[in-house]
Design an enzyme around this catalytic site. Structure first.
Site, PDB file in Angstrom:
ATOM      1  N   ASP A 220       0.832  -1.209   0.000  1.00 11.41           N
ATOM      2  CA  ASP A 220       0.000   0.000   0.000  1.00 11.41           C
ATOM      3  C   ASP A 220       0.864   1.255   0.000  1.00 11.41           C
ATOM      4  OD1 ASP A 220      -2.319  -1.480   0.007  1.00 11.41           O
ATOM      5  OD2 ASP A 220      -2.626  -1.339   2.173  1.00 11.41           O
ATOM      6  N   GLU A 330      -9.574  -0.239   4.631  1.00 10.88           N
ATOM      7  CA  GLU A 330      -8.876   0.907   4.063  1.00 10.88           C
ATOM      8  C   GLU A 330      -7.481   0.491   3.612  1.00 10.88           C
ATOM      9  OE1 GLU A 330     -10.174   3.800   3.534  1.00 10.88           O
ATOM     10  OE2 GLU A 330     -11.961   3.815   4.789  1.00 10.88           O
ATOM     11  N   CYS A 331      -6.944   1.204   2.624  1.00 10.64           N
ATOM     12  CA  CYS A 331      -5.615   0.879   2.105  1.00 10.64           C
ATOM     13  C   CYS A 331      -4.512   1.642   2.825  1.00 10.64           C
ATOM     14  CB  CYS A 331      -5.543   1.191   0.617  1.00 10.64           C
ATOM     15  SG  CYS A 331      -5.640   2.957   0.253  1.00 10.64           S
ATOM     16  N   GLY A 332      -4.860   2.578   3.696  1.00 16.38           N
ATOM     17  CA  GLY A 332      -3.850   3.327   4.435  1.00 16.38           C
ATOM     18  C   GLY A 332      -3.689   4.763   4.005  1.00 16.38           C
ATOM     19  N   MET A 333      -4.351   5.183   2.917  1.00 15.88           N
ATOM     20  CA  MET A 333      -4.224   6.561   2.455  1.00 15.88           C
ATOM     21  C   MET A 333      -4.736   7.564   3.495  1.00 15.88           C
ATOM     22  SD  MET A 333      -5.199   6.756  -1.560  1.00 15.88           S
ATOM     23  CE  MET A 333      -4.146   6.097  -2.841  1.00 15.88           C
TER      24      MET A 333
END
Length: 509
Positions: A220, A330-333
Site C-alpha cells: 500500500d 482501508e488501504c492506508g491513504m
C-alpha cells in the site's frame, strides 16, 4: 581530602546513575512499543521487520477517527508547519483553525444534503489558495459525482484531479479514466504511480509478483501512499477532496464534511459524506455520468484486481468486497504516517527491491542447475504428486542468509544428480525452492512444514500414495549449510526411512 572529594563527587555520580537507569527504561519501552516479537504476527513480515531499523506502527483505531486529531498535535509531531491552515481562521472570522473547522461543519451541515457538494466546491474555489487544492479520486462512483458537480459549476478548471495508478488496476478502470478525460474534455486529470516503475512487469521485477501478500502494508505504501503524498507535495496542496461517505461504514462512519487529514494536517473535504448509495446511483443515472462497467457485473467497490471481489452490497456492506478476509477496509491513504514511519517503510521497500533484483539471477541459476521453482498455485502439482523424495527450500529473496545459501543449494543439486548410482530408484531426490515471503504453504501442508525463519530446509520423504499422507517431512536443523553436511544428513534420513519401511513391512506380514 579523599572524603572531601567523595562528598563533592557524590551528587554528580547520583545524577549519572539516575540518567543511566532512565535511558535503559526508555530503550526497553521503545522496543516494546515497536511490537517486536508480538504474538500472531506473520513470520514472513516479522522476519523482514526484524532486519529494518524502524518498525511501522499499525493503523488507527476507530476511536482515533471518532475523536479526531488536533492541529496542535500535528504541529508537535512535525506533520505540518506553523501557519499551514491559518488562512481558514481569517476567512471564517475566528481566532484559530479548530474553531474555523467547527464553524464550517456547522454551516454546511445546515445545507440540504444533495446541495452540499456544489456548495462546498464553490466555497473551495473562492477560499482555498489557487492551484493548491485538488480532488484525489480512484474514479469510484462518489468521486465521479464530485467530478461531475465540479464540471457543472465551472470549478473543474481550477481543480486538479489526481489519481493513483497502482499498476494493478482492472482494464475497465483504465478504460474509464480515458473515457472521463474525453467526456469532460479536460487536461486537469493527472496520474501518479510508483516512482521507479512504469508498468506492472517492471514493478514485479523490482518487488516480486505478490508483494501485496508478502507485506500488504508495504505494498500500500509504495503503490498508493507514497505516490499520493508526492502528488500533493508537488502541488504544494493545503487541501484535498475525497469521495468518502458515512454510509460506506467502517472507519468512514464518523466522517465530517471538513476535517484535518491525520496523515499530514492538510484540510480534507468530504462533499458527499452525507450521501447514501441510492443518492449516488440516482445522480449517476440522471446525469448520464460515465462509470466503471464492473459495477454492472456485481462489483460494489473497485480497487486493485487482487483485493476486489463481488459482494451483495445490501447484505455485506458496500465496501465488503475490498480487502476481503484481511480484517480491514482501508488501504492506508487516510491513516497517519509520520516521517519516522515513512523512513522505515522506505528502508523496507529498498531492502525488498534489492532482494528481487538478486532473485532474477537466482531463479535462472536454479533452473540451469535443474532445481524446480514452485509457487503456492502449483505446490500440490509439484510436491503433492511427486513420485520421488524432495529436498525443499523455503527462502526470501531479501534474506542475506538465503542469498549466501543459494550457491550451496545449487551445488547440492549437482552433487545429487552426478551421484546417480546412489540417489536413484526409491532414493531419487528432486530439489525444489519456494519464495516463502510471497507464497504461503497450502493449509493442508502447513502442519508438516512449519517455518519461522529463512532459509528453512526440509526433506520430504515419499512413502506410498499421493498427498500429505504419503509424505514424512523432516526439517534440517544443523547450523552448517555446507553441501557435505547436508548430504550426510540426507543419507541418514534415507537410511532411517528404510529401517522404518522394513519394520512396517514386518508388522504388516
Amino acid at each position: 581530602r579523599r572524603g572531601s572529594r567523595w562528598r563533592k563527587m557524590r551528587p554528580v555520580l547520583i545524577v549519572i546513575g539516575v540518567l543511566s537507569v532512565a535511558t535503559l527504561v526508555w530503550s526497553w519501552s521503545s522496543n516494546l512499543a515497536r511490537g517486536r516479537g508480538s504474538p500472531g504476527m506473520d513470520p514472513r513480515v516479522h522476519a523482514l521487520r526484524d532486519g529494518a531499523e524502524q518498525e511501522a506502527p499499525g493503523p488507527n483505531s476507530l476511536e482515533t477517527h471518532k475523536t479526531g486529531l488536533s492541529l496542535r498535535g500535528l504541529r508537535k509531531q512535525g506533520s505540518i508547519k506553523m501557519g499551514h491552515l491559518d488562512f481558514l481562521a481569517e476567512a471564517e472570522g475566528v481566532t484559530d483553525v479548530e474553531a474555523a473547522l467547527e464553524k464550517l461543519n456547522n454551516h454546511f451541515d445546515g445545507v440540504p444534503v444533495l446541495e452540499q457538494p456544489k456548495a462546498m466546491l464553490e466555497w473551495a474555489s473562492k477560499n482555498l489558495p489557487e492551484g493548491k487544492w485538488a480532488q484525489v479520486t480512484s474514479f469510484g462512483l462518489s468521486g465521479l459525482v464530485i467530478l461531475d458537480v465540479a464540471a457543472r459549476t465551472k470549478v473543474l478548471g481550477k481543480m486538479p484531479v489526481l489519481t493513483i495508478d497502482t499498476l494493478h488496476l482492472f482494464p475497465e478502470t483504465y478504460a474509464l479514466i480515458e473515457q472521463v478525460k474525453d467526456f469532460y474534455d479536460t487536461e486537469q486529470i493527472r496520474s501518479y504511480r510508483h516512482k521507479h516503475a512504469e508498468s506492472l512487469k517492471e514493478f514485479n521485477l523490482k518487488y516480486g509478483d505478490k508483494l501485496f501478500k508478502g507485506d500488504p502494508s508495504l505494498y500500500d505504501f509504495v503503490t498508493k501512499i507514497e505516490p499520493m503524498k508526492r502528488a500533493l507535495d508537488e502541488l504544494h496542496a493545503v487541501a484535498w477532496i475525497t469521495g468518502r461517505r458515512k454510509s460506506q461504514g467502517g472507519e468512514r462512519a464518523f466522517l465530517k464534511l471538513f476535517e484535518l487529514d491525520p496523515a499530514d494536517g492538510r484540510l480534507k473535504l468530504n462533499p458527499v459524506a452525507n450521501w447514501g448509495r441510492e443518492e449516488i446511483w440516482k445522480y449517476i443515472k440522471d446525469n448520464r455520468v460515465p462509470y466503471n462497467r464492473l459495477h454492472d457485473k456485481g462489483y460494489t467497490s473497485i480497487g486493485d484486481t487482487h483485493s476486489t471481489v463481488m459482494v451483495v452490497a445490501d447484505e455485506e456492506g458496500e465496501r465488503a468486497g475490498r480487502f476481503k478476509g484481511e480484517n480491514r477496509s482501508e488501504c492506508g491513504m487516510h491513516h497517519v504516517h509520520t516521517s519516522e514511519t515513512t523512513e522505515g517503510l522506505n528502508k523496507r521497500a529498498e531492502r525488498i527491491r534489492v532482494g528481487y533484483v538478486w532473485e532474477q539471477g537466482a531463479k535462472k541459476r536454479a533452473q540451469d542447475s535443474g532445481i524446480t521453482q514452485v509457487t503456492e498455485e502449483i505446490f500440490e502439482e509439484v510436491v503433492g504428486n511427486s513420485k520421488t523424495h524432495i529436498l525443499f527450500e523455503i527462502y526470501a529473496p531479501w534474506c542475506p542468509h538465503c542469498q549466501h545459501f543459494e550457491p550451496q543449494y545449487n551445488q547440492l543439486e549437482q552433487r545429487i544428480s552426478t551421484a546417480k548410482n546412489k540417489y536413484r530408484g526409491k532414493d531419487s531426490i528432486h530439489l525444489v525452492r519456494m519464495d516463502g515471503f510471497e507464497n504461503k504453504i497450502p493449509e493442508k501442508w502447513s502442519a508438516k512444514l512449519p517455518f519461522d525463519s529463512y532459509p528453512s530446509l526440509y526433506l520430504l520423504l515419499k512413502t506410498s500414495g499421493r498427498g500429505t499422507g504419503s509424505v514424512r517431512a523432516v526439517k534440517y536443523k544443523d547450523k552448517s549449510h555446507e553441501p557435505d553436511d547436508v548430504l550426510k544428513w540426507i543419507d541418514a534420513q534415507l537410511s532411517g526411512a528404510k529401517v522404518q519401511d522394513a519394520e512396517l513391512a514386518a508388522i504388516m506380514n
